[in-house]
Design a protein around this motif. Structure first.
Motif, short mmCIF file in Angstrom:
data_model
loop_
_atom_site.label_atom_id
_atom_site.label_comp_id
_atom_site.label_asym_id
_atom_site.label_seq_id
_atom_site.Cartn_x
_atom_site.Cartn_y
_atom_site.Cartn_z
N TYR A 210 0.81 -1.13 0.13
CA TYR A 210 -0.04 -0.07 0.14
C TYR A 210 0.87 1.36 0.17
O TYR A 210 1.64 1.56 0.73
CB TYR A 210 -0.89 -0.13 1.24
N VAL A 211 0.80 2.16 -1.03
CA VAL A 211 1.45 3.39 -1.20
C VAL A 211 0.41 4.38 -0.71
O VAL A 211 -0.52 4.91 -1.37
CB VAL A 211 1.95 3.67 -2.35
N GLY A 212 0.91 5.12 0.46
CA GLY A 212 0.10 6.15 0.95
C GLY A 212 0.25 7.53 0.39
O GLY A 212 -0.75 8.19 0.27
N ARG A 213 1.62 7.56 0.08
CA ARG A 213 1.78 8.96 -0.83
C ARG A 213 2.75 8.79 -1.84
O ARG A 213 3.65 7.97 -1.73
CB ARG A 213 2.18 10.03 0.18
N SER A 214 2.76 9.44 -2.83
CA SER A 214 3.76 9.46 -3.89
C SER A 214 4.17 10.90 -4.30
O SER A 214 3.49 11.66 -4.40
CB SER A 214 3.18 8.59 -4.92
N TYR A 215 5.66 11.13 -4.76
CA TYR A 215 5.86 12.35 -5.33
C TYR A 215 5.51 12.53 -6.55
O TYR A 215 5.25 11.77 -7.43
CB TYR A 215 7.55 12.15 -5.29
N GLY A 216 4.77 13.73 -6.43
CA GLY A 216 4.55 14.31 -7.81
C GLY A 216 3.07 13.93 -8.29
O GLY A 216 2.76 14.24 -9.29
N LEU A 217 2.30 13.22 -7.50
CA LEU A 217 1.13 12.89 -7.77
C LEU A 217 -0.13 13.34 -7.04
O LEU A 217 -1.10 12.77 -6.59
CB LEU A 217 0.93 11.21 -7.90
N ASP A 218 -0.08 14.60 -6.31
CA ASP A 218 -0.83 15.12 -5.19
C ASP A 218 -1.12 14.31 -4.04
O ASP A 218 -2.23 14.18 -3.70
CB ASP A 218 -1.88 15.54 -6.13
N ASP A 219 -0.07 13.54 -3.73
CA ASP A 219 -0.26 12.42 -2.56
C ASP A 219 -1.46 11.50 -2.86
O ASP A 219 -2.11 11.05 -1.76
CB ASP A 219 -0.31 13.25 -1.36
N LYS A 220 -1.56 11.05 -4.07
CA LYS A 220 -2.75 10.01 -4.20
C LYS A 220 -2.18 8.84 -3.85
O LYS A 220 -0.87 8.53 -4.05
CB LYS A 220 -3.25 10.25 -5.56
N ASP A 221 -3.08 7.94 -3.18
CA ASP A 221 -2.50 6.62 -2.73
C ASP A 221 -2.85 5.55 -4.05
O ASP A 221 -3.46 5.89 -4.86
CB ASP A 221 -3.43 6.24 -1.79
N SER A 222 -2.29 4.33 -3.54
CA SER A 222 -2.29 3.47 -4.71
C SER A 222 -2.10 2.09 -3.89
O SER A 222 -1.45 2.04 -2.93
CB SER A 222 -1.24 3.28 -5.87
N ASN A 223 -2.34 1.08 -4.65
CA ASN A 223 -2.26 -0.44 -3.97
C ASN A 223 -1.85 -1.54 -4.94
O ASN A 223 -2.34 -1.37 -5.90
CB ASN A 223 -3.51 -0.59 -3.12
N ALA A 224 -0.94 -2.43 -4.45
CA ALA A 224 -0.85 -3.64 -5.21
C ALA A 224 -0.94 -4.98 -4.39
O ALA A 224 -0.08 -5.18 -3.35
CB ALA A 224 0.41 -3.52 -5.83
N VAL A 225 -1.88 -5.89 -4.65
CA VAL A 225 -1.83 -7.04 -4.10
C VAL A 225 -0.86 -7.97 -4.85
O VAL A 225 -1.14 -8.05 -5.91
CB VAL A 225 -3.29 -7.83 -3.80
N LEU A 226 -0.14 -8.71 -4.42
CA LEU A 226 1.13 -9.69 -4.92
C LEU A 226 0.71 -10.99 -4.65
O LEU A 226 0.90 -11.56 -3.47
CB LEU A 226 2.39 -9.08 -4.42
N LEU A 227 0.16 -11.90 -5.48
CA LEU A 227 -0.14 -13.24 -5.52
C LEU A 227 1.19 -13.86 -5.97
O LEU A 227 1.62 -14.06 -7.27
CB LEU A 227 -1.37 -13.49 -6.37
N ARG A 228 1.82 -14.71 -5.08
CA ARG A 228 3.18 -15.27 -5.53
C ARG A 228 3.14 -16.52 -4.89
O ARG A 228 2.65 -16.91 -3.94
CB ARG A 228 4.01 -14.41 -4.58
N GLY A 229 3.95 -17.30 -5.54
CA GLY A 229 4.41 -18.68 -5.36
C GLY A 229 5.60 -19.26 -5.72
O GLY A 229 6.26 -18.66 -6.53
N THR A 230 6.01 -20.26 -4.91
CA THR A 230 7.48 -20.89 -5.00
C THR A 230 7.28 -22.37 -5.03
O THR A 230 6.61 -22.84 -4.35
CB THR A 230 8.35 -20.35 -4.00
N ILE A 231 7.93 -22.94 -6.23
CA ILE A 231 7.93 -24.33 -6.45
C ILE A 231 9.15 -24.94 -6.72
O ILE A 231 10.13 -24.73 -7.52
CB ILE A 231 7.05 -24.67 -7.54
#
Length: 261
Positions: A48-69
């Motif tokens: 979860y990115v609460g604030r980003s430079y140059g984007l008017d402090d708009k937030d964003s999010n990334a769910v990472l679905l990950r697996g190892t075999i």
């Protein structure tokens, strides 16, 4: 992210009973945090990115679905890891916020053990599977991945380095040439708690943008039956950067599940 935090709170609150019944050993704690442990592992991570430079402090999010075999193709010990992000972009004009799948990343590591240190190195491939232009690069990318782990009596030291460059895809999309480095330290505490720092440093070699965050978080490991569970939360602050859209502040949290061989 709020749902994941509530789940984490409920699980942690229930841990005294589980740990007393079947607590993992110090070796199992290290194995749970070691990305080179040759076990089938499923991860659900959230960035979860609460604030980003140059984007008017708009937030964003990334769910990472990950697996190892783990596997032994050609008789050599290896492991393949896949990561599929589900991203929510900042709410910016003219398109607003978009939520969708990102680009699928795969890498295969050849595993090598030395005295007091473990290595993994191999090729990686990114496939442009994004459902929106805003959630992916539109480019096929290839490169290398390398991991070094030094297990300690008190925890782990190590790092993951990846590099990839685009070689095909949408000709209207920018060329990709990216390097990432994830140094990490794990310090084990009593009752299967641990402290962690594992922020990923990202470098856009094509445009010169970069971000160097530092993180400090906490995690908890427990066993249910034969499976080992590992839940963590790590706030991260960017201490050096250049470019628009790189995070100022983010929270990395997740759940890892290892299945017995």
């Amino acid at each position: 992210m709020k749902k994941m935090l509530r789940i984490m709170a409920l699980v942690v609150a229930a841990q005294p009973v589980v740990v007393l019944a079947e607590g993992p050993s110090a070796e199992e704690m290290n194995a749970s945090n070691n990305p080179l442990t040759p076990m089938v592992t499923l991860n659900v991570h959230d960035q979860y990115v609460g604030r980003s430079y140059g984007l008017d402090d708009k937030d964003s999010n990334a769910v990472l679905l990950r697996g190892t075999i783990p596997h032994k193709l050609f008789g050599l010990p290896q492991m393949v890891r896949f990561t599929l992000p589900v991203a929510t972009t900042p709410n910016l004009p003219p398109d607003g916020s978009k939520t969708g799948s990102g680009d699928l990343n795969l890498f295969n590591l050849f595993l090598i053990k030395g005295p007091g240190v473990e290595f993994g190195i191999g090729p990686q491939l990114t496939i442009p599977t994004a459902s929106h232009d805003q959630t992916g690069t539109g480019k096929w990318q290839a490169g290398m991945a390398g991991v070094v782990i030094a297990p300690q009596k008190w925890g782990l030291l190590g790092g993951l380095v990846t590099w990839q460059h685009s070689f095909a895809g949408d000709s209207d999309r920018p060329t990709q040439d990216n390097l990432s480095s994830q140094p990490f330290i794990i310090y084990n505490l009593p009752d299967t708690w641990y402290l962690r720092s594992s922020a990923t440093w990202n470098f856009d070699l094509k445009r010169g943008n970069y971000s160097v965050p530092l993180g400090f978080g906490i995690g908890k490991i427990w066993k249910l039956g034969k499976e080992t569970y590992n839940m963590f939360m790590e706030p991260q602050w960017t201490v050096a950067h250049d470019g628009v859209g790189v995070p100022k502040f983010q929270v990395f949290l997740g759940l890892n599940v290892q299945f017995p061989r």
